[in-house]
Motif scaffolding. Structure first.
Motif, PDB file in Angstrom:
ATOM      1  N   THR A 172      -3.736  -3.233  -7.673  1.00 12.62           N
ATOM      2  CA  THR A 172      -3.316  -4.559  -7.232  1.00 12.62           C
ATOM      3  C   THR A 172      -1.885  -4.873  -7.671  1.00 12.62           C
ATOM      4  N   VAL A 230      -9.421  -0.380  -8.055  1.00 16.72           N
ATOM      5  CA  VAL A 230      -8.640  -1.151  -7.094  1.00 16.72           C
ATOM      6  C   VAL A 230      -7.257  -1.353  -7.701  1.00 16.72           C
ATOM      7  N   ALA A 256     -11.169   4.466   2.068  1.00 16.76           N
ATOM      8  CA  ALA A 256     -10.495   4.310   0.787  1.00 16.76           C
ATOM      9  C   ALA A 256      -9.019   4.568   1.045  1.00 16.76           C
ATOM     10  N   LEU A 308      -9.618   5.095  -4.549  1.00 18.41           N
ATOM     11  CA  LEU A 308      -8.926   3.865  -4.906  1.00 18.41           C
ATOM     12  C   LEU A 308      -8.692   3.027  -3.662  1.00 18.41           C
ATOM     13  N   GLU A 309      -8.820   1.737  -3.819  1.00 18.09           N
ATOM     14  CA  GLU A 309      -8.436   0.789  -2.795  1.00 18.09           C
ATOM     15  C   GLU A 309      -7.185   0.060  -3.269  1.00 18.09           C
ATOM     16  N   LEU A 339     -15.794   0.889  -2.367  1.00 13.95           N
ATOM     17  CA  LEU A 339     -15.723   2.047  -3.265  1.00 13.95           C
ATOM     18  C   LEU A 339     -17.118   2.489  -3.700  1.00 13.95           C
ATOM     19  N   LYS A 361      -5.078  -3.544  -2.927  1.00 15.68           N
ATOM     20  CA  LYS A 361      -5.114  -4.938  -2.502  1.00 15.68           C
ATOM     21  C   LYS A 361      -3.962  -5.697  -3.154  1.00 15.68           C
ATOM     22  N   ALA A 416     -13.324  -4.822  -1.749  1.00 23.01           N
ATOM     23  CA  ALA A 416     -12.777  -3.502  -2.085  1.00 23.01           C
ATOM     24  C   ALA A 416     -13.714  -2.743  -3.015  1.00 23.01           C
ATOM     25  N   ALA A 417     -14.243  -3.442  -4.015  1.00 21.69           N
ATOM     26  CA  ALA A 417     -15.171  -2.804  -4.955  1.00 21.69           C
ATOM     27  C   ALA A 417     -16.438  -2.347  -4.236  1.00 21.69           C
ATOM     28  N   LEU A 446     -10.939  -8.471  -3.807  1.00 17.89           N
ATOM     29  CA  LEU A 446     -11.407  -7.534  -4.824  1.00 17.89           C
ATOM     30  C   LEU A 446     -12.886  -7.205  -4.650  1.00 17.89           C
ATOM     31  N   VAL A 495      -9.946  -2.619 -12.181  1.00 20.59           N
ATOM     32  CA  VAL A 495      -8.872  -3.346 -11.502  1.00 20.59           C
ATOM     33  C   VAL A 495      -7.600  -3.039 -12.273  1.00 20.59           C
ATOM     34  N   GLU A 515       0.838  -1.205   0.000  1.00 19.29           N
ATOM     35  CA  GLU A 515       0.000   0.000   0.000  1.00 19.29           C
ATOM     36  C   GLU A 515       0.869   1.250   0.000  1.00 19.29           C
TER      37      GLU A 515
END
Length: 419
Positions: A397, A395, A345, A359-360, A375, A362, A371-372, A368, A411, A316
């Motif tokens: 990744t 997201v 977020a 944005l997240e 958001l 992961k 996270a979605a 996923l 993604v 992150e």
């Protein structure tokens, strides 16, 4: 050393075209001088061991003498003689032309000039190299294009999680990037940390700080990267290293690390909401480059691969580093969001014109869906009548492919992203 183009190249050119001088700030070894030299007409190195004392003496007696030379005149590590700030400001006023000086420095002086420099000296923040700058991101997904309405994304990352772990430990230091496979991951970052602890922070403002305590504090900070840990929590965690520090000492040491551009916390975003939900305003903790945390903890890539919880937090932080570079290239700022219900977020890009995108982050693909969902809930919670609709939801990744989910959430592998 081979020069790799930087996102800051264009930003510096624009700043020089519109301002009399540009102050380029950022951590030591991030490439400020190399980038500035690409556009400088002449240069003076204030840290030149053969001339440093003479330069400082001349800055006291007649600072204008150090400003003579082809423009833009680069003054490297200018903060060694803070009086140069006012001299530059005066020279800019007198000459009345843009692009006269570039000031670079890896520490913010505690004594600033008598004048702010507003309107005369622009500021440009440089960071360590994002993956697109180190040629490790394919750049198939552009942040600018997403904000401009690009609806579909597609891309394939060339990196796997083992590569991400290696890059995270190596960092975005230009010298480490260009060394390639000849250098062990993290060696430069470890040298940076040891040099910083042993001398740089103390030399920055003349205050003597205990190296054992500084090392313990940085280790405690590393354990709380990508969290909203309070200073009191970090101070309490020092006990793990058999060290104790008074709260005001912790504050002083963290302030010194911030002025040296070693730590850079991520501020909270406070949008208008549809309800009266309280927004948490604590920043999230980050080193300016995630390799600093890995170095102070003595983590190797294999260590991160064995501890996916720690790996996820460090990943992150890597994403935050890159997103800051890309956001600022688009006249934007990076924040994080969290409210009292726990909705959050990891990053929110907000452009100067008001457009925004949450944005997240992961590391893997198992989270996923969650996270979605977060958001989408955030989008519904924000008062879009006042804030506008988000430009996109995404997201970030360490996965292999970039695509749009059926629910519209993007993604995006970090290694496919660019500014």
């Amino acid at each position: 050393m081979r020069y790799l183009p930087r996102v800051a190249d264009d930003l510096l050119a624009v700043a020089l075209a519109t301002s009399g001088a540009v102050q380029v700030r950022g951590p030591k070894w991030c490439g400020k001088t190399a980038t500035s030299l690409q556009q400088a007409g002449s240069v003076i190195y204030m840290q030149d061991p053969d001339r440093s004392q003479s330069y400082i003496a001349l800055a006291d007696a007649k600072p204008s003498a150090l400003l003579e030379g082809a423009t833009p005149r680069l003054i490297d590590e200018w903060q060694m003689a803070p009086q140069l700030w006012d001299a530059v400001r005066f020279a800019v006023d007198r000459r009345g032309e843009p692009g006269q000086f570039i000031l670079t420095g890896s520490a913010a002086p505690t004594a600033q000039g008598a004048h702010s420099g507003v309107g005369r000296i622009a500021t440009l923040v440089m960071r360590t190299m994002a993956l697109f700058e180190s040629e490790e991101s394919t750049g198939q997904v552009s942040l600018r294009a997403l904000f401009d309405g690009e609806a579909e994304v597609a891309g394939v990352s060339a990196l796997d999680v083992e590569d991400i772990a290696r890059i995270l430990c190596r960092g975005g230091w230009p010298a480490a990037v260009t060394a390639g496979a000849t250098a062990s991951p993290g060696r430069l970052a470890r040298n940076y940390v040891e040099g910083l602890i042993d001398s740089d922070v103390a030399r920055m403002d003349g205050v003597s700080r205990n190296s054992t305590r500084m090392r313990a504090l940085m280790r405690a900070y590393a354990r709380h990267v990508s969290t909203r840990a309070a200073q009191a929590t970090i101070a309490a965690d020092l006990a793990v290293d058999d060290a104790t520090m008074a709260p005001n000492t912790v504050s002083d040491y963290l302030g010194a690390l911030s002025r040296a551009y070693v730590i850079e916390d991520l501020p909270a975003w406070t949008p208008a909401l549809r309800s009266k939900t309280a927004i948490r305003t604590s920043p999230t903790r980050h080193f300016v480059d995630p390799s600093i945390g890995a170095a102070v903890m003595r983590w190797a890539p294999a260590d991160l691969l064995r501890d996916f919880e720690a790996f996820g937090l460090q990943f992150e932080s890597l994403c935050v580093r890159d997103l800051r570079v890309y956001a600022e290239a688009n006249d934007g700022t990076l924040f994080h969001y969290r409210d009292k219900t726990g909705l959050e977020a990891d990053a929110v890009v907000v452009l100067a014109d008001g457009r925004w995108a949450p944005l997240e982050v992961k590391l893997g693909s198992r989270q996923l869906d969650d996270a979605a969902a977060h958001l989408r809930r955030l989008r519904d919670r924000v008062d879009t009548a006042r804030m506008g609709e988000p430009s996109f939801l995404a997201v970030i990744t360490a996965g292999a492919t970039a695509y749009r989910r059926d629910d519209g959430v993007l993604v995006i592998p970090l290694a496919c992203l660019r500014h």
